[in-house]
Design a protein around this motif. Structure first.
Motif, PDB file in Angstrom:
ATOM      1  N   VAL A 194     -14.863  -1.838   0.848  1.00 20.80           N
ATOM      2  CA  VAL A 194     -14.665  -0.317   0.734  1.00 20.80           C
ATOM      3  C   VAL A 194     -15.704   0.757   1.368  1.00 20.80           C
ATOM      4  N   THR A 195     -16.920   0.221   1.591  1.00 17.82           N
ATOM      5  CA  THR A 195     -17.731   1.091   2.247  1.00 17.82           C
ATOM      6  C   THR A 195     -17.482   0.962   3.781  1.00 17.82           C
TER       7      THR A 195
ATOM      8  N   LEU B 261      -9.825  -4.307  -1.808  1.00 16.58           N
ATOM      9  CA  LEU B 261     -10.897  -4.712  -1.102  1.00 16.58           C
ATOM     10  C   LEU B 261     -12.112  -4.812  -2.087  1.00 16.58           C
ATOM     11  N   SER B 262     -13.233  -5.639  -1.605  1.00 17.45           N
ATOM     12  CA  SER B 262     -14.383  -5.470  -2.449  1.00 17.45           C
ATOM     13  C   SER B 262     -15.280  -4.412  -2.280  1.00 17.45           C
TER      14      SER B 262
ATOM     15  N   ILE C 186       0.757  -1.165  -0.054  1.00 17.20           N
ATOM     16  CA  ILE C 186      -0.058   0.054   0.002  1.00 17.20           C
ATOM     17  C   ILE C 186       0.694   1.227  -0.050  1.00 17.20           C
ATOM     18  N   VAL C 187       1.783   1.427   0.780  1.00 10.28           N
ATOM     19  CA  VAL C 187       2.758   2.526   0.873  1.00 10.28           C
ATOM     20  C   VAL C 187       3.410   2.578  -0.461  1.00 10.28           C
ATOM     21  N   GLU C 188       4.161   1.709  -0.766  1.00 10.48           N
ATOM     22  CA  GLU C 188       4.894   1.591  -2.068  1.00 10.48           C
ATOM     23  C   GLU C 188       3.830   2.199  -2.948  1.00 10.48           C
ATOM     24  N   LYS C 189       2.671   1.796  -3.419  1.00  5.59           N
ATOM     25  CA  LYS C 189       2.087   2.120  -4.492  1.00  5.59           C
ATOM     26  C   LYS C 189       1.557   3.625  -4.416  1.00  5.59           C
TER      27      LYS C 189
ATOM     28  N   SER D 290      -3.791   9.214  -1.723  1.00  5.13           N
ATOM     29  CA  SER D 290      -3.236   8.037  -2.405  1.00  5.13           C
ATOM     30  C   SER D 290      -3.390   6.718  -1.445  1.00  5.13           C
ATOM     31  N   LEU D 291      -2.929   7.010  -0.283  1.00  8.58           N
ATOM     32  CA  LEU D 291      -3.141   5.626   0.658  1.00  8.58           C
ATOM     33  C   LEU D 291      -4.256   5.092   0.742  1.00  8.58           C
ATOM     34  N   LYS D 292      -5.472   5.914   0.814  1.00  8.79           N
ATOM     35  CA  LYS D 292      -6.862   5.469   0.573  1.00  8.79           C
ATOM     36  C   LYS D 292      -7.055   4.860  -0.698  1.00  8.79           C
ATOM     37  N   GLU D 293      -6.642   5.257  -1.884  1.00 12.97           N
ATOM     38  CA  GLU D 293      -6.852   4.679  -3.046  1.00 12.97           C
ATOM     39  C   GLU D 293      -6.003   3.295  -3.240  1.00 12.97           C
ATOM     40  N   ALA D 294      -4.911   3.297  -2.885  1.00 12.73           N
ATOM     41  CA  ALA D 294      -4.011   1.935  -2.940  1.00 12.73           C
ATOM     42  C   ALA D 294      -4.620   0.858  -2.046  1.00 12.73           C
TER      43      ALA D 294
END
Length: 159
Positions: A143-144, A138-139, A50-53, A129-133
Motif C-alpha cells: 500500500v505504501t 495489497l499488503s 477493482i473497477v466493479e467495486k 474509490s479506485l484507490k480504496e478498491a
C-alpha cells in the motif's frame, strides 16, 4: 521520467559521469523492479474487480452523476475511464515515477471532463474509490508503494 533517465540527463547536462549516489539510486531502482512488476500485475489481473467495486462505491457516494443516470453509454464510459486510470497507475508503478500520470492522466483531462459536463469532484471521488478498491488487495507494505500514485492523480485533478 524514470530515475535512470533523470540521472543520465542531469549528468549529461553537466558533462560528467554518473556519481556514486546516482549509480546507487539506479541500482535500487533495478533491485525494486520485481516488486514494481508484481504490484502492477496484481492491479492488472484484478482490474475488472477493482473497477466493479470502485464503481459501486462511487455511485453510492455520488448517486447524482451522469454515469448513474440510467444512460448505458455514460455508465460504459465511466467504467472504461476507471479502467484507463488503473492502467495508468500500473504504468507509473512499473517505471517508478508519476510521469505517465502527469503526461497522460492529468494534462488536458480536466478540460475534457469539464467539456463533457462531468463534475470534477465526482471524478476525484471515482479515483478515490479506485484507490480504496485497489489498496484492499495489497499488503500494508505494498500500500505504501502504490497509494502515492493514486494520491498524485487525485491532487492533479483537484489542482
Amino acid at each position: 521520467m524514470s530515475i535512470i533517465t533523470r540521472s543520465i540527463a542531469q549528468a549529461d547536462r553537466e558533462a560528467r559521469y554518473l556519481n556514486a549516489g546516482e549509480l546507487s539510486a539506479i541500482l535500487d531502482f533495478y533491485e525494486s523492479g520485481l516488486s514494481r512488476i508484481r504490484l502492477a500485475t496484481i492491479l492488472a489481473e484484478n482490474e475488472q474487480k477493482i473497477v466493479e467495486k470502485a464503481s459501486l462505491r462511487f455511485w453510492e457516494r455520488c448517486p447524482d452523476t451522469p454515469s448513474n443516470s440510467g444512460n448505458k453509454t455514460y455508465r460504459a464510459s465511466c467504467l472504461r475511464d476507471q479502467s484507463w486510470y488503473v492502467r495508468l497507475i500500473t504504468y507509473s508503478i512499473v517505471v517508478g515515477d508519476v510521469e505517465p500520470l502527469a503526461k497522460i492522466g492529468t494534462i488536458g483531462v480536466k478540460e475534457m471532463y469539464e467539456s463533457l459536463e462531468i463534475p470534477l469532484p465526482n471524478l476525484v471521488e471515482a479515483i478515490r474509490s479506485l484507490k480504496e478498491a485497489s489498496l484492499e488487495l495489497l499488503s500494508l507494505k505494498d500500500v505504501t508503494e502504490v497509494a502515492p500514485y493514486f494520491d498524485y492523480l487525485i491532487q492533479g485533478l483537484m489542482a
